[in-house]
Design a protein around this motif. Structure first.
Motif, PDB file in Angstrom:
ATOM      1  N   ARG A  71       0.855  -1.193   0.000  1.00 38.11           N
ATOM      2  CA  ARG A  71       0.000   0.000   0.000  1.00 38.11           C
ATOM      3  C   ARG A  71       0.888   1.239   0.000  1.00 38.11           C
ATOM      4  O   ARG A  71       1.947   1.248   0.631  1.00 38.11           O
ATOM      5  N   PRO A  72       0.474   2.301  -0.673  1.00 34.78           N
ATOM      6  CA  PRO A  72       1.312   3.515  -0.745  1.00 34.78           C
ATOM      7  C   PRO A  72       1.609   4.045   0.649  1.00 34.78           C
ATOM      8  O   PRO A  72       0.697   4.359   1.416  1.00 34.78           O
ATOM      9  N   GLU A  75       0.026   7.219   2.115  1.00 34.58           N
ATOM     10  CA  GLU A  75      -1.429   7.296   2.230  1.00 34.58           C
ATOM     11  C   GLU A  75      -1.963   6.875   3.594  1.00 34.58           C
ATOM     12  O   GLU A  75      -3.174   6.881   3.806  1.00 34.58           O
TER      13      GLU A  75
END
Length: 329
Positions: A71-72, A75
């Motif tokens: 996941r980024p 973020e």
């Protein structure tokens, strides 16, 4: 550890996922269940995740890191804690951890709030999480270690923050009085207060919350269900409160609060989840969730619109401090 020369606010979302259950708190869970819980939280918009080496002696950090992998990193907000170093103990094979987690006692915790201990703890957490940085670091449960935690511990975290290694620093525990000392006497950005500002008890209003407002320190609230007493529509006969069996008078008080909630079409856990956000010092609420069903339930509870009459009726019945529901005053 990567370094960032700026010092932005961690920008905590108002709702976060606490991961003590990922460390097998009280009962075992699986890697798959932990991953599914993070997936459900992410899909529901949760972007703050809190963990600690203490939770399952590293198991929660490993599971959370695996679940967030891919996941980024920009973020979501990630916090962990320092103060307990994890040390291998091969002699613990076959024995159960003695601090509430369903894991084998092949790793033990050693208190250490020294500069070296803080740095080593964070490095080990980053390795378990599989990330190059965390956003927030809390000194964890320094109850019996004020002298070291408030000096070398805070100094080490300030150093990390000044270097841009972390974005915010603080302390987390279930005693509002000592957290107030951290707010007033040290250079922290946040504190995590568990169990002391809830629908059942508002002791943090006497010290921590006004101090945090005065000093511009954000308060993250955990333990909103007071060890489970407020987590169901009606507390069960064997309800827990503050990590022990709930006294009968406390169970009776929770039932009286539930009466008021139900009279206005809401439930005890819904009101308990919403309650902390009414105070302007509170910036985020952490919910310890074990599976996707609990995630859906927790997110829905946090979005509940509680009628104003609930608060006024609780106040009139002497079940809620008036100041607790009038932050604008």
């Amino acid at each position: 550890m990567t370094q960032d020369t700026t010092r932005p606010s961690p920008g905590l979302p108002t709702l976060g996922l606490g991961t003590a259950p990922f460390g097998n708190l009280y009962t075992a869970t699986t890697d798959e269940e932990a991953a599914a819980t993070v997936d459900a939280a992410w899909a529901a918009g949760v972007r703050y995740f809190d963990t600690a080496p203490h939770y399952g002696v590293g198991l929660a950090e490993r599971r959370l890191g695996a679940a967030l992998a891919g996941r980024p990193r920009d973020e979501y907000v990630l916090s962990t804690k320092v103060g307990r170093l994890l040390v291998p103990d091969p002699g613990g094979a076959g024995r159960q951890d003695d601090q509430g987690f369903a894991v084998e006692a092949t790793t033990v915790r050693r208190w250490d709030f020294s500069r070296d201990g803080v740095l080593r703890s964070l490095e080990q957490s980053l390795e378990r999480l599989g990330v190059d940085r965390v956003d927030v670091v809390y000194l964890h449960d320094p109850d019996a270690h004020w002298a070291e935690a408030s000096t070398t511990g805070v100094a080490a975290l300030v150093e990390l923050r000044d270097q841009g290694v972390v974005r915010a620093i603080g302390a987390g525990m279930n005693r509002s009085a000592m957290l107030t000392r951290f707010v007033r006497e040290t250079d922290v950005d946040l504190v995590l207060c568990a169990g002391r500002y809830t629908l059942l008890e508002q002791g943090a209003e006497d010290d921590l919350l006004p101090a945090a407002l005065e000093r511009g320190v954000g308060v993250v609230v955990g333990g909103v269900y007071n060890s489970g007493l407020l987590s169901t529509r009606r507390p069960p006969a064997d309800a827990q409160y503050d990590y022990a069996a709930a006294p009968p008078e406390v169970v009776a008080r929770a039932n009286r609060i539930a009466d008021v909630c139900e009279a206005h079409g809401v439930t005890l856990p819904e009101v308990a989840t919403v309650f902390p956000q009414r105070h302007p010092a509170v910036v985020s609420t952490l919910l310890g969730l074990r599976d996707p069903g609990q995630v859906a339930e927790g997110v829905a509870r946090a979005a509940t619109v509680v009628p104003d009459a609930v608060w006024t009726d609780l106040e009139a019945a002497g079940l809620l401090r008036r100041t607790a529901t009038t932050p604008e005053s």
